[in-house]
Enzyme design. Structure first.
Site, PDB file in Angstrom:
ATOM      1  CG  ASP A   1      38.665  37.023  34.980  1.00 45.84           C
ATOM      2  OD1 ASP A   1      39.196  36.654  33.924  1.00 45.84           O
ATOM      3  OD2 ASP A   1      39.297  37.191  36.034  1.00 45.84           O
TER       4      ASP A   1
ATOM      5  CG  HIS B   1      41.437  31.195  35.095  1.00 44.69           C
ATOM      6  ND1 HIS B   1      42.807  31.377  35.130  1.00 44.69           N
ATOM      7  CD2 HIS B   1      41.148  30.957  33.792  1.00 44.69           C
ATOM      8  CE1 HIS B   1      43.312  31.260  33.915  1.00 44.69           C
ATOM      9  NE2 HIS B   1      42.324  31.009  33.088  1.00 44.69           N
TER      10      HIS B   1
ATOM     11  CG  ASP C   1      46.343  38.564  34.664  1.00 42.55           C
ATOM     12  OD1 ASP C   1      45.645  39.541  34.942  1.00 42.55           O
ATOM     13  OD2 ASP C   1      45.839  37.468  34.289  1.00 42.55           O
TER      14      ASP C   1
END
Length: 304
Positions: A130, A143, A231
């Site tokens: 990220d 995101h 996740d």
């Protein structure tokens, strides 16, 4: 040791994601009885309800970002809500929502640490680093950018939330379970000096050694923030996410991870993000997430 007073903050938006559905995450966690389960552990739990913000316009990227004004508005709301709970001495649990919302929650934790003279440590449990930016992102979905934004690499609307840019230094992060990093992103995380325990590291040394390393230096002066992207888990046990990546931690590895965090007694704020009921099967991923959160708050097989 005094048990924390916990505040649940629902943030029902998928504004930063590439799939619809994470906006339903807070309600799925409530259906899985997160409040009752934590209360049964003897915790003082208050559900603050849901924050409100702009609808998802579902537009293509503009200058490398999708929905930047809306993402900024949601994150400002998260920042203020999380900071208010910390100021009251409570432990905020953000029920996401997608992972862009960590910009608001972690900047709030950083602000709280500056005010209280504490050190911040962020455990980033995720399949993804990220750390994308507008110039390298393959999608424009924010995101995929919160770590970069928190470290000052992003638009002013996001990097300045909380009154200081950057909100945090890269060395506060310990990223665990990473197994999907975009090509351009690999260079950025290396240049930033992010500490990443990818799945190869976990395979080689095991989850116990990984967590010992990630928690090294956490002490009484440390505010420990856990940003739990669902996740992080292997999709064979957690299908209810929009961005599944095979080869994640097993059930037992995930439990050990949470139990070792609980053993520190330093958990002070928490994100639960990217739960997407549209991809789930009979809410099994939400139930698993709540099961793991119980372990994070100290549930164990034996008295330890």
């Amino acid at each position: 040791m005094q048990r924390p007073a916990v505040s649940l903050i629902g943030v029902p938006t998928d504004i930063g994601a590439g799939h619809r559905g994470a906006s339903m995450g807070p309600e799925a966690l409530r259906v899985a009885q997160i409040d009752q389960r934590l209360a049964r552990m003897g915790l003082d739990v208050r559900d603050r309800g849901n924050l409100h913000g702009p609808f998802n316009p579902w537009q293509p990227p503009h200058a490398g970002y999708r929905h930047l004004p809306e993402v900024a508005e949601w994150n400002r709301a998260v920042h203020e809500a999380v900071h208010a709970e910390l100021r009251e001495g409570r432990l905020p649990v953000m029920l996401g929502g997608d992972h862009c919302l960590a910009i608001g929650s972690i900047s709030a934790a950083a602000r709280h640490c500056r005010e209280r003279g504490k050190k911040l440590r962020v455990l980033w449990l995720d399949a993804h680093a990220d750390s994308n930016t507008s110039t390298i992102t393959p999608s424009g979905n924010i995101h995929g950018m919160p770590v970069a934004c928190l470290c000052g690499n992003g638009p002013a609307e996001l990097t300045g939330i909380g009154g200081r840019t950057p909100a945090v230094a890269p060395e506060v992060f310990r990223q665990i379970g990473i197994r999907s990093v975009d090509e351009g992103e690999k260079r950025l995380v290396r240049e930033a000096g992010l500490v990443i325990y990818d799945m190869r590291h976990i395979d080689e040394v095991g989850m116990r050694r990984t967590m010992e390393e990630a928690l090294d230096g956490v002490d009484a002066d440390t505010h420990l923030h856990v940003s739990f992207d669902v996740d992080f888990l292997d999709p064979s046990i957690a299908p209810g996410v929009g961005t599944t990546v095979r080869g994640g931690p097993t059930y037992r590895e995930s439990q050990l991870c949470m139990e070792m965090i609980a053993d520190t007694g330093r958990l002070a704020s928490l994100d639960i993000v990217e739960l997407n009921p549209a991809f789930d099967k009979r809410n099994q991923t939400a139930k698993l997430a709540v099961d793991l959160v119980e372990s994070l708050f100290g549930k164990s097989t034996l008295i330890r």
